[in-house]
Structures are given as C-alpha cells and as structure tokens.
Write an enzyme that holds these catalytic residues in place. Structure first.
Site, PDB file in Angstrom:
ATOM      1  N   LYS A   1      44.060  46.157  41.850  1.00 51.21           N
ATOM      2  CA  LYS A   1      45.303  45.488  41.463  1.00 51.21           C
ATOM      3  C   LYS A   1      45.133  44.701  40.179  1.00 51.21           C
ATOM      4  O   LYS A   1      46.078  44.510  39.437  1.00 51.21           O
ATOM      5  CB  LYS A   1      45.639  44.452  42.547  1.00 51.21           C
TER       6      LYS A   1
ATOM      7  N   LYS B   1      36.550  51.238  41.836  1.00 51.55           N
ATOM      8  CA  LYS B   1      37.672  51.328  42.779  1.00 51.55           C
ATOM      9  C   LYS B   1      38.993  50.968  42.097  1.00 51.55           C
ATOM     10  O   LYS B   1      39.026  50.088  41.221  1.00 51.55           O
ATOM     11  CB  LYS B   1      37.311  50.452  43.987  1.00 51.55           C
TER      12      LYS B   1
ATOM     13  N   LYS C   1      35.478  33.980  39.649  1.00 51.89           N
ATOM     14  CA  LYS C   1      36.787  33.659  39.068  1.00 51.89           C
ATOM     15  C   LYS C   1      36.738  32.432  38.175  1.00 51.89           C
ATOM     16  O   LYS C   1      37.492  32.326  37.218  1.00 51.89           O
ATOM     17  CB  LYS C   1      37.818  33.432  40.177  1.00 51.89           C
TER      18      LYS C   1
HETATM   19  P1  AMP Z   1      43.447  44.011  47.481  1.00 50.43           P
HETATM   20  O1  AMP Z   1      44.230  44.869  46.536  1.00 50.43           O
HETATM   21  O2  AMP Z   1      42.023  43.874  47.036  1.00 50.43           O
HETATM   22  O3  AMP Z   1      44.114  42.707  47.797  1.00 50.43           O
HETATM   23  O4  AMP Z   1      43.322  44.798  48.858  1.00 50.43           O
HETATM   24  C1  AMP Z   1      44.338  44.888  49.840  1.00 50.43           C
HETATM   25  C2  AMP Z   1      43.956  45.955  50.858  1.00 50.43           C
HETATM   26  O5  AMP Z   1      43.930  47.256  50.245  1.00 50.43           O
HETATM   27  C3  AMP Z   1      42.563  45.777  51.479  1.00 50.43           C
HETATM   28  O6  AMP Z   1      42.633  46.107  52.850  1.00 50.43           O
HETATM   29  C4  AMP Z   1      41.687  46.775  50.750  1.00 50.43           C
HETATM   30  O7  AMP Z   1      40.629  47.260  51.531  1.00 50.43           O
HETATM   31  C5  AMP Z   1      42.656  47.891  50.403  1.00 50.43           C
HETATM   32  N1  AMP Z   1      42.296  48.496  49.110  1.00 50.43           N
HETATM   33  C6  AMP Z   1      42.303  47.872  47.899  1.00 50.43           C
HETATM   34  N2  AMP Z   1      41.944  48.721  46.916  1.00 50.43           N
HETATM   35  C7  AMP Z   1      41.692  49.918  47.507  1.00 50.43           C
HETATM   36  C8  AMP Z   1      41.273  51.197  47.020  1.00 50.43           C
HETATM   37  N3  AMP Z   1      41.063  51.426  45.718  1.00 50.43           N
HETATM   38  N4  AMP Z   1      41.110  52.203  47.907  1.00 50.43           N
HETATM   39  C9  AMP Z   1      41.342  51.988  49.228  1.00 50.43           C
HETATM   40  N5  AMP Z   1      41.730  50.810  49.756  1.00 50.43           N
HETATM   41  C10 AMP Z   1      41.907  49.786  48.917  1.00 50.43           C
END
Ligand code: AMP
Ligand code: TRP
Length: 335
Positions: free
Chosen positions: A204, A201, A119
């Site tokens: 966000k 993947k 970052k």
């Molecule tokens: P984040 O968006 O990285 O803050 O992730 C928040 C939660 O969502 C975490 O538990 C991740 O493992 C899950 N997560 C984030 N992106 C994905 C994705 N593309 N597929 C499945 N789970 C996800």
C-alpha cells in the site's frame, strides 16, 4: 454476531488502516478470505482511523478513505448481519484502554518495536508521540473484545506479541482480566508481489504507477499496469522461484480464476508473455467488476453507510465497556 444456541466461535479481530489504496494483494491475501470465512468466526472488522493519525493526514482525505474502505469491505462480501464493521474513533474505549496499558508497558518494550524504529528513523525527535505509542492502541483494539485470533501480515506480528506480553503482565499483576490473543500469519505463498518488482511484496505504501493494481482501478488502468509488468528472461510459462515475474502473473491468474497450479500452467503452455498478461488483466477485470459495481452503489448513499457503521459501533460498545469496567476495578481507579 453471536448465536446463543451455538458453541461460541473464536473471536477474530482485524484492524485496517483507512489509508492508501486497497490493492489486489490485500484483496486476495486478506479481504476475500475474511469474507469467505465469516461463518467460522465471530468477526470484528475495525477501521483504525486513530492509528492513521500517527503520521500526518489530510482530514478530508482521511474521512473519505474511511468511507471508501468500509464500502470496499462491504462490496467484497463482508456482511454486516454476520460481522461487526465499525470505525475505531466511534468507540472511546479504544483510547481509554490504551492509556491504562501505557501504565503497564515499559519504555524499553516500546523501544524494541522495529516498525517504530523504521518509521521514525529519519526524524526521531520530530516524529509523533502517537507513532511511538501506536502498539498500545493496537493492543487495546485487540484486548477490548476478548479476541482469540488476529490475522496480520508478518510486519505486525511483533505488535501482537507485545499485546500478549502486556495482557499476561496485566493478568499476573491485577488478576485474570484479558484473553491472550494469537497472531495468525498468512502463508508466504499467499503473497502477491509488485508488478514493477516481483521480488518485493505488493504494498500500500508504494505509490509508484505500475506497482500495484487497486481493487477500484478502471479496466484500462488494470490493463496498462499488467501489460507493463516486469517479466524474466526465458519464454516458458511455469511456476519457477528463479523467475519471479512469470510466477507472480501465474499466481494472480490462479487466485483471480480459482484455478490450480497445474491448470494455470496448462492454460499457457506454448503461449507467450503477451498472451499471459492479456489473460491475467482480463481475469482481474472480471473478478473485480461485481465488487466495483456494488462499491459504487454503496458510495452513492453515504448516509446509509454512516448509519450502518454507527449501528455496528453501538452494538459492540457494551463489550468494550465491560472490559474497561473490569480493568478499572482491577487497577483501583474509579469508585
Ligand atoms: P497491509 O496492506 O500491510 O495493511 O495489509 C493488510 C492485509 O493484507 C494483511 O492481512 C496482509 O497480510 C494482507 N496483504 C498485504 N499485502 C499483501 C500482498 N502483497 N499479498 C498478499 N496479502 C497481502
Ligand atoms: N497496525 C495494523 C497495520 O498497520 C493495523 C491495526 C491496528 C491492527 N489495530 C489492529 C491490526 C489490531 C490487527 C489488530 O496494519
């Protein structure tokens, strides 16, 4: 919440940054599962708005996103009668413990954190001090509540390992104080990939249109995103690691309809990509419709949402205070 008659359930702490849009990867991979498994654990859901400040934020947007994220979690079935759901900055003990931990952690330990390096890459001198010390605030979140398990994406595992190291160092230096938490990483198969690039993947932080489906997206936005999803050469519709586009759409169909892999493949036997995409889009719209309706009701009454978050913070604050008092006594501060 605690039930005095029952054996103590494991304590699970989930921290969610109230930034960006919650997408179907977060929903199917995390939020929906958390809601389904609420009875198995003592659940702590914390909207980590102080973590969001480690990169510049528009204050009005941040506050709005905090309410939005809280309402999405509630609409997805997080039940305030069973789970804690509160805002990090409502509990001063998070920042307080982060300071004590900053006097236990070494510069070298924080320097090894790969997320900070990524970052801050472009402008290390200009990046916020809070971005560097971010893992200490995260460790404080986890350690304040005697957490047993921390569900995180693979990118956060290193921060939970640091939390464990700090808790062990603290315990051996100052006496048994902290519970040592375990990271819990979801299986790779549970991942939803980007619609525009099914080898990455769904994330966000990728803002591009057509990359993600947000849980609050309107039906026509969902249709547009799914219809323009990248597919592969070939025509057969089946799970195949060599064809990530079709595999991703089939996976979304599975989680949105609760079908097995065999059922999903059977549904699209002799069908084309157009049919697959239309069916996936409609399945998502149907799955998200009740969540979106509940969400709108919750957002209409901002005062009630605020009251709920305050009540949850008030209920859990004594636990955080008890930990801080133990830490202060152990370290020799206060009187
Ligand atoms: P984040 O968006 O990285 O803050 O992730 C928040 C939660 O969502 C975490 O538990 C991740 O493992 C899950 N997560 C984030 N992106 C994905 C994705 N593309 N597929 C499945 N789970 C996800
Ligand atoms: N760092 C996490 C993320 O960016 C969010 C977070 C903050 C967190 N505190 C936490 C996650 C405590 C789990 C436990 O996604």
């Amino acid at each position: 919440m605690t039930n005095p008659g029952a054996a103590r359930k494991p304590i699970v702490f989930s921290g969610i940054q109230p930034t960006g849009q919650i997408h179907i990867g977060n929903y199917f991979g995390a939020v929906k599962r958390w809601a389904a498994e609420q009875d198995k654990y003592e659940n702590i859901f914390c909207l980590v708005d102080m973590h969001a400040l480690t990169v510049p934020q528009d204050p009005a947007v941040l506050r709005d996103k905090t309410f939005e994220t809280a309402a999405i979690l509630l609409a997805a079935g997080i039940d305030p009668a069973k789970s804690h759901l509160f805002v990090q900055s409502d509990i001063a003990e998070h920042g307080e413990l982060a300071w004590y931990l900053s006097c236990v952690a070494s510069m070298g330990q924080l320097n090894r954190m790969t997320q900070y390096k990524e970052k801050a890459e472009k402008q290390r001198e200009g990046s916020r001090v809070g971005l560097f010390t971010y893992p200490l605030l995260m460790a404080a979140d986890i350690l304040l509540y005697r957490t047993n398990e921390v569900p995180v994406g693979a990118d956060q595992k290193q921060h939970v390992e640091l939390t464990r190291d700090l808790a062990e160092r603290f315990n051996s230096t100052f006496g048994e104080t902290f519970v040592i938490p375990q990271p819990v990483i979801p299986p790779v198969g549970a991942r939803i990939m980007g619609l525009d690039d099914p080898t990455k993947k769904m994330s966000k932080s990728t803002q591009k249109a057509g990359h993600a489906v947000g849980v609050l997206d309107a039906p026509d936005v969902i249709r547009k995103a799914v219809m323009s999803a990248k597919t592969d050469s070939g025509t057969e519709i089946r799970f195949d690691p060599e064809r990530p586009g079709v595999t991703n759409l089939l996976s979304i169909y599975m989680v949105a309809t609760g079908s097995s892999q065999e059922e999903a493949e059977a549904r699209f036997e002799d069908k084309g990509y157009g049919d697959l995409k239309r069916t996936v889009a409609e399945a998502l719209i149907e799955e998200l419709r009740p969540l979106q309706e509940r969400y709108r009701e919750l957002r209409e009454d901002a005062a009630a949402l605020s009251t709920l978050l305050t009540a949850s913070a008030n209920a859990i604050r004594p636990t955080a205070r008890t930990t801080i008092n133990t830490v202060k006594r152990a370290m020799g501060v206060g009187h």
